[in-house]
Design a protein around this motif. Structure first.
Motif, short mmCIF file in Angstrom:
data_model
loop_
_atom_site.label_atom_id
_atom_site.label_comp_id
_atom_site.label_asym_id
_atom_site.label_seq_id
_atom_site.Cartn_x
_atom_site.Cartn_y
_atom_site.Cartn_z
N GLY A 44 8.98 4.58 -4.71
CA GLY A 44 7.81 5.04 -5.44
C GLY A 44 8.03 6.18 -6.42
O GLY A 44 7.68 6.07 -7.61
N PRO A 45 8.60 7.32 -5.98
CA PRO A 45 8.76 8.46 -6.90
C PRO A 45 9.54 8.15 -8.18
O PRO A 45 9.15 8.58 -9.27
CB PRO A 45 9.45 9.51 -6.03
N PRO A 46 10.66 7.38 -8.11
CA PRO A 46 11.34 7.05 -9.36
C PRO A 46 10.48 6.20 -10.31
O PRO A 46 10.69 6.23 -11.52
CB PRO A 46 12.57 6.26 -8.90
N SER B 128 0.81 -1.20 0.00
CA SER B 128 0.00 0.00 0.00
C SER B 128 0.86 1.26 0.00
O SER B 128 0.54 2.24 -0.67
CB SER B 128 -0.92 -0.01 1.22
N SER B 129 1.95 1.27 0.75
CA SER B 129 2.81 2.46 0.84
C SER B 129 3.47 2.76 -0.50
O SER B 129 3.57 3.93 -0.90
CB SER B 129 3.87 2.26 1.91
N ALA C 60 2.93 6.17 -2.67
CA ALA C 60 4.03 7.03 -3.12
C ALA C 60 3.96 7.27 -4.62
O ALA C 60 4.17 8.39 -5.09
CB ALA C 60 5.37 6.39 -2.74
N VAL C 61 3.66 6.21 -5.37
CA VAL C 61 3.51 6.37 -6.82
C VAL C 61 2.33 7.27 -7.14
O VAL C 61 2.42 8.18 -7.98
CB VAL C 61 3.34 4.98 -7.49
N PHE C 62 1.20 7.05 -6.46
CA PHE C 62 -0.02 7.83 -6.69
C PHE C 62 0.21 9.31 -6.41
O PHE C 62 -0.10 10.16 -7.25
CB PHE C 62 -1.12 7.27 -5.79
N SER C 63 0.76 9.63 -5.24
CA SER C 63 0.94 11.03 -4.87
C SER C 63 1.90 11.74 -5.81
O SER C 63 1.63 12.87 -6.26
CB SER C 63 1.46 11.12 -3.42
N THR C 64 3.02 11.10 -6.12
CA THR C 64 4.00 11.71 -7.00
C THR C 64 3.43 11.90 -8.41
O THR C 64 3.64 12.93 -9.05
CB THR C 64 5.27 10.85 -7.07
#
Length: 457
Positions: free
Chosen positions: A167-169, A22-23, A27-31
């Motif tokens: 996530g962000p990358p 989930s985390s 992270a992918v979703f927010s970025t």
């Protein structure tokens, strides 16, 4: 499902697996949303920064206005069922946005797109205000003992830090090669995985209340239960001390989120393309601190870990404010984050130890929104000070250069040290739960409404 790797116990391991998946999805979703709003919806527009800030504002509104009351319902409801239904709502929200995102961008006005994004982020984070206290309470049931609870909190923090490194990358390539909808779909799938894992956990189901028969339930009194939670919090010297030192500490460290980019380029003489190493250093420091916290708490106790972590991180922030080179700055930020994460981890067993089970939801729903508000105010205040009151501060003393940003950081370090001194003197020697006031009777087995209003990872 029987995991091969056991973290503390089997049920906690299952819960951790759900959190890990989930985390990363979060992270992918927010970025992805921030990138999409900035580079697609508001591309080359003067109002682009305001459009992006709307995403962050939606998060803050949910925390500050939904969080405090959410604890009342979490304390009343079945914790495990709350988590499950939360995941259904969150997955549904993201799935709807995913379907809409298959439309061409020009199919809807920019204002409508922004409204959809803001509404989704608001409802997801409103949902988090139910999910997080429920998860906190379930962990209190699954994990006992100060050292194991610190280990659990450390594992959770390390997992969250790792997710924000991974996530962000992933977000940028997904957005610009596959498209927005696939990044959103990944998050929706992560909620489904979390749901499946939570279903396999056996804890968190309420025991039948003594003396209750049949289906009669006492009438709900949301306001009465909320004020009873506030009264309990106010009467607990331990909880009051924890929240005061947390607020002081947030005022000390919040300046980094606003001003660190200016400090890195002006004071550390760091090229802008290397700024990402700052985040990497802090992320790695957070992982190390979180993983070491359980062992440190086992050695010296959660109380000592808290005040010692504040003292050490405050001194390191002071030293960081005097740095003038790239390597020294990155190393100091890594070292600063280690004790800071340890003390944040140590607060979890302190909160669990100070709150009886029937008040855990309300305790968390008071503690976290207040500290979040302190962090937001600190970020705004530090930016205002550096840009107005201290704007013309410049000079040197004994060969040490002073400017507006490093002065704010030095003052922040002093605040953190002061919070450590306060924790040393003010935290009671024991965090045993106090007896709650008799107040409005809660109905712990009251079912969730058919259409819950919120949840988030």
């Amino acid at each position: 499902m029987t995991p091969r790797l056991i973290l503390i116990n089997r049920d906690y391991t299952r819960l951790w697996i759900g959190q890990a998946v989930s985390s990363v999805g979060d992270a992918v979703f927010s970025t992805t949303l921030v990138l999409w709003v900035a580079t697609v919806l508001a591309k080359d527009e003067t109002w682009a920064p305001m459009a992006v800030s709307g995403v962050l504002l939606s998060t803050g509104i949910a925390v500050l206005f939904v969080g405090p009351l959410a604890g009342v319902f979490v304390d009343r409801w079945d914790k495990r069922r709350t988590m499950l239904r939360t995941e259904v709502v969150r997955g549904g929200l993201v799935a709807v946005l995913t379907l809409v995102s298959f439309l061409p961008v020009d199919a809807l006005p920019v204002g409508v797109w922004l409204a959809l994004v803001y509404a989704t982020v608001l409802m997801l984070n409103a949902s988090a205000q139910f999910f997080t206290p429920a998860r906190f309470a379930v962990i209190g049931d699954l994990v006992t003992g100060e050292a194991d609870r610190a280990r659990a909190a450390g594992i959770a923090q390390a997992t969250a830090q790792t997710a924000w490194i991974i996530g962000p990358p992933l977000a940028a390539p997904l957005l610009f090669t596959a498209g927005l909808q696939w990044a959103l779909l990944l998050n929706a799938v992560s909620y489904a995985v979390s749901y499946i894992v939570i279903r396999s956990i056996g804890a968190g189901r309420p025991a039948p209340a003594a003396g209750r028969t049949g289906g009669a339930r006492q009438p709900a009194n949301v306001f009465g239960e909320f004020t009873a939670g506030l009264r309990f919090f106010r009467r607990s010297k331990f909880l009051v001390a924890l929240i005061v030192l947390a607020v002081i500490g947030q005022f000390g460290t919040g300046a980094l989120s606003t001003l660190n980019v200016f400090f890195a380029t002006d004071n550390l003489h760091m090229p802008t393309h290397l700024y990402g190493y700052i985040g990497t250093a802090m992320g790695l420091g957070g992982i190390v601190g979180a993983l070491c916290a359980g062992r440190v708490v086992q050695w010296i106790g959660a109380r000592r870990t808290t005040w010692a972590g504040l003292l050490v991180s405050g001194v390191l922030l002071l030293v960081y404010s005097r740095q003038t080179g790239f390597v020294g700055g990155v190393v100091l930020l890594f070292l600063f984050t280690v004790p800071l994460t340890m003390l944040n981890t140590a607060m979890a067993p302190l909160l669990l130890g100070a709150a009886p089970a029937e008040y855990r939801g309300r305790v968390v729903s008071v503690f976290y929104p207040v500290t979040q508000l302190a962090s937001m105010l600190s970020a705004v205040l530090s930016g205002w000070l550096a840009g107005s009151v201290l704007r013309d501060v410049a000079g040197s003393f004994a060969g040490i250069r002073f400017g507006p940003v490093d002065t704010v950081f030095a003052a922040s370090g002093v605040f953190v040290v002061l919070s450590g001194v306060y924790a040393w003197t003010a935290l009671p020697r024991t965090e045993a739960p106090e007896k709650p006031d008799p107040g409005p009777a809660a109905a712990p087995d009251e079912p969730l409404p058919a259409t819950p209003r919120g949840r988030t990872k």
